[in-house]
Motif scaffolding. Structure first.
Motif, PDB file in Angstrom:
ATOM      1  N   TYR A  96       0.847  -1.188   0.000  1.00 14.19           N
ATOM      2  CA  TYR A  96       0.000   0.000   0.000  1.00 14.19           C
ATOM      3  C   TYR A  96       0.889   1.247   0.000  1.00 14.19           C
ATOM      4  N   LEU A 102       2.891  -0.240   3.781  1.00 12.19           N
ATOM      5  CA  LEU A 102       2.271  -1.422   4.367  1.00 12.19           C
ATOM      6  C   LEU A 102       2.435  -2.605   3.433  1.00 12.19           C
ATOM      7  N   ARG A 103       2.873  -3.742   3.994  1.00 12.17           N
ATOM      8  CA  ARG A 103       3.032  -4.983   3.231  1.00 12.17           C
ATOM      9  C   ARG A 103       2.187  -6.053   3.912  1.00 12.17           C
ATOM     10  N   VAL A 104       1.408  -6.767   3.119  1.00 12.33           N
ATOM     11  CA  VAL A 104       0.635  -7.909   3.596  1.00 12.33           C
ATOM     12  C   VAL A 104       0.994  -9.069   2.667  1.00 12.33           C
ATOM     13  N   TRP A 135      -4.064   6.826   7.352  1.00 13.51           N
ATOM     14  CA  TRP A 135      -2.816   6.533   8.055  1.00 13.51           C
ATOM     15  C   TRP A 135      -2.683   7.508   9.212  1.00 13.51           C
ATOM     16  N   ARG A 188       9.906  -1.251  -1.302  1.00 16.51           N
ATOM     17  CA  ARG A 188       9.437  -0.461  -0.151  1.00 16.51           C
ATOM     18  C   ARG A 188      10.450   0.621   0.213  1.00 16.51           C
ATOM     19  N   SER A 236       6.400   4.547   6.083  1.00 13.88           N
ATOM     20  CA  SER A 236       6.090   3.134   5.897  1.00 13.88           C
ATOM     21  C   SER A 236       5.411   2.873   4.558  1.00 13.88           C
TER      22      SER A 236
END
Length: 157
Positions: A57, A147-149, A100, A134, A145
């Motif tokens: 994201y 976001l990583r999933v 965020w 990233r 940041s």
């Protein structure tokens, strides 16, 4: 009366015969085997083991200030320079709205965002590529940041 019973038995027999025949015949849609269209291509396997689905994201800027932050052209340049060379076999990008709240903030920021989806074999090399993407975004934007999933994935092409 005997004739009526025979006729009733005949009707019941015909009904059950029709039901049994209907069970034995599959509809046309179910008789076509479903398989992958690409076979033997490591980038597009028919079956997978050890693949993952990663979603990243990226915040582009405040939702109520579209003239600030990263433009669509800036995003595409980042995608072309940092992402596509690392994962040239395919990926997906979706426009999303996000929120965020940083460590020092009292309320969340509403953000224009991009969701990057990449499916790939789970290797140390590919995980390093994700982290490089990233890091490149954080360096480019100053964001805290990305976001990583990541989840296990069963894919087929």
């Amino acid at each position: 009366m005997f004739k009526e019973l025979s006729l009733a038995r005949f009707a019941v027999s015909v009904f059950f015969a029709a039901v049994l025949v209907g069970c034995a015949v599959q509809p046309a849609a179910q008789s076509i085997p479903v398989t992958a269209t690409l076979h033997g291509d490591a980038a597009h396997p028919a079956q997978t083991q050890g693949w993952v689905d990663t979603r990243l994201y990226f915040g582009l800027g405040l939702a109520d200030q579209p003239e600030h932050g990263v433009s669509e052209q800036g995003w595409r340049e980042f995608l072309d320079r940092e992402v596509t060379p690392r994962f040239p076999d395919g990926l997906s990008v979706l426009d999303v709205y996000g929120q965020w709240q940083g460590k020092q903030q009292t309320s969340p920021e509403r953000l224009r965002s991009k969701l990057l989806v990449i499916d790939y074999p789970d290797t140390a090399e590919n995980r390093a590529k994700i982290e490089a993407i990233r890091a490149a975004w954080k360096k480019r934007t100053g964001d805290q940041s990305v976001l990583r999933v990541t989840q296990a994935a069963e894919v087929s092409f």
